[in-house]
Design a protein around this motif. Structure first.
Motif, PDB file in Angstrom:
ATOM      1  N   GLY A  57      37.468 -43.873  18.035  1.00 35.85           N
ATOM      2  CA  GLY A  57      38.691 -43.092  17.892  1.00 35.85           C
ATOM      3  C   GLY A  57      38.461 -41.629  18.132  1.00 35.85           C
ATOM      4  N   GLY A  58      38.676 -40.821  17.113  1.00 32.64           N
ATOM      5  CA  GLY A  58      38.492 -39.388  17.262  1.00 32.64           C
ATOM      6  C   GLY A  58      38.915 -38.612  16.042  1.00 32.64           C
ATOM      7  N   GLU A  59      40.177 -38.747  15.648  1.00 30.23           N
ATOM      8  CA  GLU A  59      40.724 -37.911  14.588  1.00 30.23           C
ATOM      9  C   GLU A  59      39.933 -37.985  13.295  1.00 30.23           C
ATOM     10  OE1 GLU A  59      45.048 -36.876  12.573  1.00 30.23           O
ATOM     11  OE2 GLU A  59      44.779 -38.759  13.657  1.00 30.23           O
ATOM     12  N   ILE A  60      39.604 -39.192  12.835  1.00 29.45           N
ATOM     13  CA  ILE A  60      38.847 -39.311  11.580  1.00 29.45           C
ATOM     14  C   ILE A  60      37.440 -39.851  11.841  1.00 29.45           C
ATOM     15  CG2 ILE A  60      40.873 -39.483  10.104  1.00 29.45           C
ATOM     16  CD1 ILE A  60      40.503 -42.499  10.034  1.00 29.45           C
ATOM     17  N   ASP A  61      36.951 -39.691  13.053  1.00 29.32           N
ATOM     18  CA  ASP A  61      35.573 -40.075  13.342  1.00 29.32           C
ATOM     19  C   ASP A  61      34.618 -39.106  12.659  1.00 29.32           C
ATOM     20  OD1 ASP A  61      33.824 -41.837  15.228  1.00 29.32           O
ATOM     21  OD2 ASP A  61      33.063 -39.803  15.510  1.00 29.32           O
ATOM     22  N   ALA A  62      33.462 -39.603  12.256  1.00 29.81           N
ATOM     23  CA  ALA A  62      32.493 -38.764  11.541  1.00 29.81           C
ATOM     24  C   ALA A  62      32.011 -37.587  12.377  1.00 29.81           C
ATOM     25  CB  ALA A  62      31.304 -39.612  11.091  1.00 29.81           C
ATOM     26  N   THR A  63      32.049 -37.697  13.712  1.00 35.41           N
ATOM     27  CA  THR A  63      31.589 -36.592  14.560  1.00 35.41           C
ATOM     28  C   THR A  63      32.606 -35.467  14.648  1.00 35.41           C
ATOM     29  OG1 THR A  63      32.514 -37.557  16.593  1.00 35.41           O
ATOM     30  CG2 THR A  63      30.257 -38.186  15.996  1.00 35.41           C
ATOM     31  N   ASN A  64      33.834 -35.700  14.231  1.00 45.74           N
ATOM     32  CA  ASN A  64      34.910 -34.725  14.438  1.00 45.74           C
ATOM     33  C   ASN A  64      34.922 -33.657  13.350  1.00 45.74           C
ATOM     34  OD1 ASN A  64      37.083 -33.677  15.898  1.00 45.74           O
ATOM     35  ND2 ASN A  64      38.586 -34.832  14.700  1.00 45.74           N
ATOM     36  N   ILE A  65      33.812 -32.930  13.273  1.00 36.67           N
ATOM     37  CA  ILE A  65      33.637 -31.937  12.198  1.00 36.67           C
ATOM     38  C   ILE A  65      33.278 -30.561  12.754  1.00 36.67           C
ATOM     39  CG2 ILE A  65      32.986 -33.667  10.475  1.00 36.67           C
ATOM     40  CD1 ILE A  65      30.050 -32.935  10.994  1.00 36.67           C
ATOM     41  N   PHE A  66      33.576 -30.324  14.033  1.00 37.75           N
ATOM     42  CA  PHE A  66      33.216 -29.042  14.636  1.00 37.75           C
ATOM     43  C   PHE A  66      34.247 -28.667  15.692  1.00 37.75           C
ATOM     44  CE2 PHE A  66      31.593 -32.257  17.427  1.00 37.75           C
ATOM     45  CZ  PHE A  66      31.628 -31.718  18.707  1.00 37.75           C
ATOM     46  N   GLU A  67      34.193 -27.422  16.123  1.00 32.04           N
ATOM     47  CA  GLU A  67      35.064 -26.957  17.199  1.00 32.04           C
ATOM     48  C   GLU A  67      34.273 -26.945  18.500  1.00 32.04           C
ATOM     49  OE1 GLU A  67      36.894 -22.751  18.365  1.00 32.04           O
ATOM     50  OE2 GLU A  67      37.961 -23.684  16.674  1.00 32.04           O
ATOM     51  N   PRO A  68      34.632 -27.798  19.452  1.00 30.72           N
ATOM     52  CA  PRO A  68      33.867 -27.869  20.706  1.00 30.72           C
ATOM     53  C   PRO A  68      34.248 -26.751  21.672  1.00 30.72           C
ATOM     54  CG  PRO A  68      35.681 -29.415  20.775  1.00 30.72           C
ATOM     55  CD  PRO A  68      35.745 -28.751  19.415  1.00 30.72           C
ATOM     56  N   ILE A  69      33.498 -26.662  22.756  1.00 30.34           N
ATOM     57  CA  ILE A  69      33.872 -25.759  23.844  1.00 30.34           C
ATOM     58  C   ILE A  69      34.735 -26.495  24.864  1.00 30.34           C
ATOM     59  CG2 ILE A  69      31.894 -24.220  23.568  1.00 30.34           C
ATOM     60  CD1 ILE A  69      30.505 -25.724  25.843  1.00 30.34           C
ATOM     61  N   LEU A  70      34.726 -27.827  24.805  1.00 24.24           N
ATOM     62  CA  LEU A  70      35.567 -28.659  25.670  1.00 24.24           C
ATOM     63  C   LEU A  70      35.700 -30.027  25.018  1.00 24.24           C
ATOM     64  CD1 LEU A  70      37.023 -29.162  28.452  1.00 24.24           C
ATOM     65  CD2 LEU A  70      34.807 -29.986  29.298  1.00 24.24           C
ATOM     66  N   SER A  71      36.923 -30.559  24.997  1.00 21.59           N
ATOM     67  CA  SER A  71      37.155 -31.925  24.543  1.00 21.59           C
ATOM     68  C   SER A  71      37.437 -32.786  25.773  1.00 21.59           C
ATOM     69  CB  SER A  71      38.359 -31.985  23.593  1.00 21.59           C
ATOM     70  OG  SER A  71      38.185 -31.122  22.499  1.00 21.59           O
ATOM     71  N   ILE A  72      36.820 -33.969  25.832  1.00 20.79           N
ATOM     72  CA  ILE A  72      37.031 -34.880  26.959  1.00 20.79           C
ATOM     73  C   ILE A  72      37.544 -36.211  26.425  1.00 20.79           C
ATOM     74  CG2 ILE A  72      35.975 -36.101  28.904  1.00 20.79           C
ATOM     75  CD1 ILE A  72      33.869 -33.936  29.059  1.00 20.79           C
ATOM     76  N   ILE A  73      38.628 -36.707  27.032  1.00 15.98           N
ATOM     77  CA  ILE A  73      39.162 -38.034  26.709  1.00 15.98           C
ATOM     78  C   ILE A  73      39.113 -38.840  28.001  1.00 15.98           C
ATOM     79  CG2 ILE A  73      41.134 -39.329  25.833  1.00 15.98           C
ATOM     80  CD1 ILE A  73      41.951 -36.731  24.338  1.00 15.98           C
ATOM     81  N   THR A  74      38.162 -39.750  28.083  1.00 18.15           N
ATOM     82  CA  THR A  74      37.868 -40.428  29.354  1.00 18.15           C
ATOM     83  C   THR A  74      38.925 -41.441  29.751  1.00 18.15           C
ATOM     84  OG1 THR A  74      36.547 -42.116  28.212  1.00 18.15           O
ATOM     85  CG2 THR A  74      35.390 -40.145  29.015  1.00 18.15           C
ATOM     86  N   SER A  75      39.396 -42.245  28.792  1.00 15.72           N
ATOM     87  CA  SER A  75      40.379 -43.291  29.081  1.00 15.72           C
ATOM     88  C   SER A  75      41.043 -43.705  27.778  1.00 15.72           C
ATOM     89  CB  SER A  75      39.717 -44.506  29.745  1.00 15.72           C
ATOM     90  OG  SER A  75      38.824 -45.145  28.846  1.00 15.72           O
ATOM     91  N   VAL A  76      42.197 -44.347  27.893  1.00 20.84           N
ATOM     92  CA  VAL A  76      42.910 -44.827  26.710  1.00 20.84           C
ATOM     93  C   VAL A  76      43.508 -46.192  27.013  1.00 20.84           C
ATOM     94  CG1 VAL A  76      44.751 -44.426  25.035  1.00 20.84           C
ATOM     95  CG2 VAL A  76      43.523 -42.464  26.019  1.00 20.84           C
ATOM     96  N   SER A  77      43.103 -47.191  26.255  1.00 20.96           N
ATOM     97  CA  SER A  77      43.714 -48.516  26.342  1.00 20.96           C
ATOM     98  C   SER A  77      43.565 -49.179  24.979  1.00 20.96           C
ATOM     99  CB  SER A  77      43.069 -49.361  27.448  1.00 20.96           C
ATOM    100  OG  SER A  77      41.702 -49.585  27.177  1.00 20.96           O
ATOM    101  N   LEU A  78      44.099 -50.373  24.827  1.00 21.10           N
ATOM    102  CA  LEU A  78      44.087 -51.042  23.535  1.00 21.10           C
ATOM    103  C   LEU A  78      42.673 -51.411  23.117  1.00 21.10           C
ATOM    104  CD1 LEU A  78      47.187 -53.388  23.881  1.00 21.10           C
ATOM    105  CD2 LEU A  78      47.038 -51.225  22.633  1.00 21.10           C
ATOM    106  N   GLU A  79      42.260 -50.970  21.934  1.00 26.70           N
ATOM    107  CA  GLU A  79      40.962 -51.292  21.345  1.00 26.70           C
ATOM    108  C   GLU A  79      41.023 -50.992  19.853  1.00 26.70           C
ATOM    109  OE1 GLU A  79      37.604 -48.852  22.004  1.00 26.70           O
ATOM    110  OE2 GLU A  79      38.713 -46.983  21.835  1.00 26.70           O
ATOM    111  N   HIS A  80      40.246 -51.707  19.070  1.00 23.28           N
ATOM    112  CA  HIS A  80      40.171 -51.461  17.626  1.00 23.28           C
ATOM    113  C   HIS A  80      41.575 -51.239  17.037  1.00 23.28           C
ATOM    114  CE1 HIS A  80      35.861 -51.151  18.142  1.00 23.28           C
ATOM    115  NE2 HIS A  80      35.985 -50.120  18.936  1.00 23.28           N
ATOM    116  N   THR A  81      42.496 -52.124  17.396  1.00 24.64           N
ATOM    117  CA  THR A  81      43.893 -51.909  17.017  1.00 24.64           C
ATOM    118  C   THR A  81      44.099 -51.903  15.504  1.00 24.64           C
ATOM    119  OG1 THR A  81      44.273 -54.284  17.359  1.00 24.64           O
ATOM    120  CG2 THR A  81      44.855 -52.792  19.172  1.00 24.64           C
ATOM    121  N   GLY A  82      43.228 -52.580  14.772  1.00 19.49           N
ATOM    122  CA  GLY A  82      43.362 -52.571  13.320  1.00 19.49           C
ATOM    123  C   GLY A  82      43.110 -51.207  12.714  1.00 19.49           C
ATOM    124  N   ALA A  83      42.304 -50.376  13.393  1.00 20.36           N
ATOM    125  CA  ALA A  83      41.949 -49.058  12.865  1.00 20.36           C
ATOM    126  C   ALA A  83      42.659 -47.914  13.586  1.00 20.36           C
ATOM    127  CB  ALA A  83      40.436 -48.850  12.948  1.00 20.36           C
TER     128      ALA A  83
END
Length: 408
Positions: A137-163
């Motif tokens: 995911g991203g929003e509540i991922d453990a890595t999401n604790i800093f301000e990057p110099i660039l955010s990259i979102i490679t692709s979006v499709s159905l996955e881990h729909t329960g979470a």
């Protein structure tokens, strides 16, 4: 703890829990922060490959590059590197022991522990730039604790729909959580519903919104793939996976966006892309094809390459996956492009068992011992391709077996 005991401890602390309450409370308690220049990457597919191309390009440009990615193939050290050097087990254990009381008090998961260790390691070693891949995911991922110099979102499709959500738009919103105020975001080829959602998040945060351009002139050969992106002609990838062109294009666009602060020459871009084949992405070893496809979007990319490879000789598939994967889509899609499929399982608590393949047992063969299944395929089809897929963890396990035992 010694290394074995530490890794066993991490294994026991794996949890399906998906939230940030425990981790945020822990970070606040220990006063942790991370402020190094870093690129943050999320996406349904392609984030690991994009990360690898960025690492390679920046290394060829002379930078010391810290990287964090998941999952690991064989041992947790692989997740955290500076350049090509993995984090030392001794460092991991000593840092864990230093904070063990707080870690257990806040009941951190293994991924949260490894994330804290990795970011602490980078804080101490201070690489020039870091490339950080989310776990999920991203929003509540453990890595999401800093301000990057660039955010990259490679692709979006159905996955881990329960979470992450039940629709592409909801999943895009989760992944869009890595977008930070005023920080540029780069997106790959995504559905319109995801694009609308991400643009709205970026607009509210006043984050410059960039998207990857189209690549051109794609040609394949025995040595790999050649293509053009923007002003760069005849770029070469040491890969047989056509979908890697999309990931390489994202990497080129990313370094272009960051040229002012991290200059990279055309030579470094070319060398970085051509540096080496990325394991488990239509990777060929002798007559084996190894691919970590584990969701419908990844299988669509995989079968486009199989359609090309099957012109050389037939392909026989050995398939194992986790029980939360969509085999109702993946198996029929794969079956269209291979001569036959053998279902199997492997030693993992999430691995799908024979009973969990019940809808397909009549259509495909099942052999619960993957080593015997592999050897039977090798014996029956010595001159054909044998594809191993369904899970990154499974493909990595078979890869190790092939390299350590079958090629002796």
């Amino acid at each position: 703890m010694d290394e074995k005991e530490f890794f066993e401890y991490l294994e026991k602390r794996q949890t399906p829990r998906y939230e940030r309450v425990h981790f945020d409370a822990f970070l606040n308690k220990v006063g942790f922060s991370f402020n190094l220049p870093a690129i943050h990457i999320t996406g349904t597919n392609g984030k690991g490959a994009t990360l690898n191309y960025l690492i390679s390009i920046y290394q060829c440009a002379g930078y010391r590059v810290g990287s964090y990615h998941s999952p690991y193939f064989y041992k947790p050290n692989e997740m955290t590197k500076i350049d090509d050097e993995e984090i030392d087990s001794g460092y991991m254990i000593s840092l864990f022991e230093k904070y063990r009381k707080q870690i257990e008090s806040f009941d951190l998961s293994s991924f949260e522990i490894l994330t804290f260790v990795a970011f602490s390691y980078f804080n101490e070693k201070k690489p020039d730039i870091c490339v950080i891949e989310v776990g999920m995911g991203g929003e509540i991922d453990a890595t999401n604790i800093f301000e990057p110099i660039l955010s990259i979102i490679t692709s979006v499709s159905l996955e881990h729909t329960g979470a992450l959500g039940r629709t592409v738009s909801e999943i895009a919103r989760s992944k869009g959580g890595i977008i930070k105020p005023y920080v540029p975001v780069l997106v790959g080829n995504i559905p319109d519903s995801a694009d609308i959602t991400l643009k709205e998040i970026a607009r509210k945060k006043e984050s410059p919104y960039h998207f990857v351009s189209r690549h051109h002139f794609v040609q394949t050969s025995n040595s790999g793939i050649d293509f053009a992106y923007g002003e760069y002609l005849n770029l070469h990838l040491n890969s047989h996976a056509l979908y890697q062109v999309k990931n390489a294009s994202l990497a080129v666009e990313a370094v272009t966006l960051l040229q002012a602060d991290f200059p990279v020459s055309e030579e470094a871009i070319r060398k970085g892309l051509a540096y080496g084949e990325i394991p488990l992405h239509v990777e060929t070893i002798d007559n084996f094809i190894l691919d970590g496809a584990h969701n419908p979007e990844a299988f669509e990319s995989l079968v486009s390459d199989l359609a090309r490879l099957e012109k050389d000789k037939p392909i026989h598939a050995l398939f194992a996956c986790f029980r939360d994967k969509n085999i109702n889509v993946e198996l029929p899609l794969l079956g269209t492009y291979v001569s036959d499929i053998t279902l199997t399982s492997f030693d993992h608590k999430r691995a799908r068992t024979e009973e969990e393949y019940f809808l397909y047992i009549g259509e495909y063969a099942y052999n619960g011992d993957w080593k015997k299944a592999l050897e039977l395929l090798m014996s029956a089809y010595p001159n054909d391709y044998i594809l191993v897929t369904g899970s990154i963890a499974f493909a990595a396990l078979v890869r190790k077996y092939i390299l350590e035992y079958l090629r002796k």
